[in-house]
Every structure is written in structure tokens, then in C-alpha cells.
Scaffold this motif. Structure first.
Motif, short mmCIF file in Angstrom:
data_model
loop_
_atom_site.label_atom_id
_atom_site.label_comp_id
_atom_site.label_asym_id
_atom_site.label_seq_id
_atom_site.Cartn_x
_atom_site.Cartn_y
_atom_site.Cartn_z
N PRO A 41 -52.16 -45.38 -104.48
CA PRO A 41 -51.81 -44.55 -103.31
C PRO A 41 -52.79 -44.71 -102.14
N LEU A 42 -54.06 -44.86 -102.45
CA LEU A 42 -55.05 -45.06 -101.40
C LEU A 42 -54.80 -46.37 -100.65
N HIS A 43 -54.51 -47.43 -101.38
CA HIS A 43 -54.27 -48.72 -100.75
C HIS A 43 -52.96 -48.74 -99.96
N LEU A 44 -51.96 -48.03 -100.44
CA LEU A 44 -50.71 -47.93 -99.68
C LEU A 44 -50.93 -47.17 -98.37
N PHE A 45 -51.73 -46.12 -98.44
CA PHE A 45 -52.06 -45.36 -97.23
C PHE A 45 -52.83 -46.23 -96.24
N GLU A 46 -53.82 -46.98 -96.75
CA GLU A 46 -54.60 -47.85 -95.88
C GLU A 46 -53.74 -48.94 -95.27
N PHE A 47 -52.79 -49.46 -96.03
CA PHE A 47 -51.88 -50.48 -95.50
C PHE A 47 -51.01 -49.89 -94.39
N ALA A 48 -50.45 -48.72 -94.63
CA ALA A 48 -49.62 -48.07 -93.62
C ALA A 48 -50.44 -47.74 -92.37
N LEU A 49 -51.67 -47.32 -92.56
CA LEU A 49 -52.54 -47.03 -91.42
C LEU A 49 -52.84 -48.29 -90.62
N ALA A 50 -53.10 -49.40 -91.30
CA ALA A 50 -53.36 -50.65 -90.60
C ALA A 50 -52.14 -51.10 -89.81
N ILE A 51 -50.95 -50.96 -90.39
CA ILE A 51 -49.72 -51.33 -89.68
C ILE A 51 -49.52 -50.43 -88.46
N ALA A 52 -49.77 -49.14 -88.61
CA ALA A 52 -49.62 -48.20 -87.49
C ALA A 52 -50.61 -48.53 -86.37
N LEU A 53 -51.82 -48.91 -86.73
CA LEU A 53 -52.81 -49.27 -85.72
C LEU A 53 -52.41 -50.54 -84.97
N VAL A 54 -51.86 -51.52 -85.68
CA VAL A 54 -51.39 -52.74 -85.03
C VAL A 54 -50.22 -52.43 -84.10
N CYS A 55 -49.32 -51.57 -84.53
CA CYS A 55 -48.19 -51.18 -83.67
C CYS A 55 -48.69 -50.47 -82.42
N ALA A 56 -49.68 -49.62 -82.56
CA ALA A 56 -50.25 -48.94 -81.39
C ALA A 56 -50.92 -49.94 -80.46
N ALA A 57 -51.61 -50.93 -81.03
CA ALA A 57 -52.24 -51.96 -80.21
C ALA A 57 -51.19 -52.76 -79.45
N LEU A 58 -50.10 -53.10 -80.11
CA LEU A 58 -49.03 -53.84 -79.44
C LEU A 58 -48.40 -53.01 -78.32
N TYR A 59 -48.29 -51.71 -78.53
CA TYR A 59 -47.76 -50.84 -77.49
C TYR A 59 -48.65 -50.88 -76.25
N PHE A 60 -49.97 -50.81 -76.45
CA PHE A 60 -50.88 -50.84 -75.31
C PHE A 60 -50.88 -52.20 -74.62
#
Length: 74
Positions: A41-60
Motif C-alpha cells: 500500500p505504501l508503494h502504491l501510494f508513492e506511485f500515485a503521488l509521483a504520477i500526480a506530481l508529473v501531471c501537475a508539472a505537465l499542467y504548469f
């Protein structure tokens, strides 16, 4: 936000994503060397967080280029 702020936010979010990925890999390596099962569960959360951060970077990045296009049209 102006173009410079968007570009700075883009790099900050990409760096944060890389940092989260690095921490996830280090945690995984530590548990493997200690012969413990991985915390899925920790690694799934970290993976989802990394994907969300990349999506936010692409938005900017999109927002910075969109601001460039608006200025060219004016």
C-alpha cells in the motif's frame, strides 16, 4: 501566474516526483535487504503521488506555453 513562475513550478513538481520515486526505491531496497515483505500500500501510494506530481508539472508547462501563445497573438 506568469510564465516564469509556471516554469519554476514545472521544475519543482518534476523534482518532487523524482524525489518521491527515489524514496520509494530506497525503501524497497531496504526492505529487500532486511528480508521483509514489501509494504505494497505504501508503494502504491508513492506511485500515485509521483504520477500526480508529473501531471501537475505537465499542467504548469502547458500553462507556461499557453501564456507564450497568448502574448504572441496580442
Amino acid at each position: 501566474m506568469n510564465k516564469t513562475q509556471c516554469r519554476i513550478a514545472y521544475y519543482v513538481f518534476l523534482f518532487a516526483s523524482a524525489l518521491v520515486s527515489y524514496i520509494s526505491i530506497e525503501t524497497s531496497m531496504d526492505t529487500m535487504s532486511a528480508k521483509q515483505p514489501p509494504n505494497v500500500p505504501l508503494h502504491l501510494f508513492e506511485f500515485a503521488l509521483a504520477i500526480a506530481l508529473v501531471c501537475a508539472a505537465l499542467y504548469f508547462q502547458y500553462k507556461a506555453y499557453r501564456d507564450d501563445d497568448k502574448k504572441k497573438d496580442d
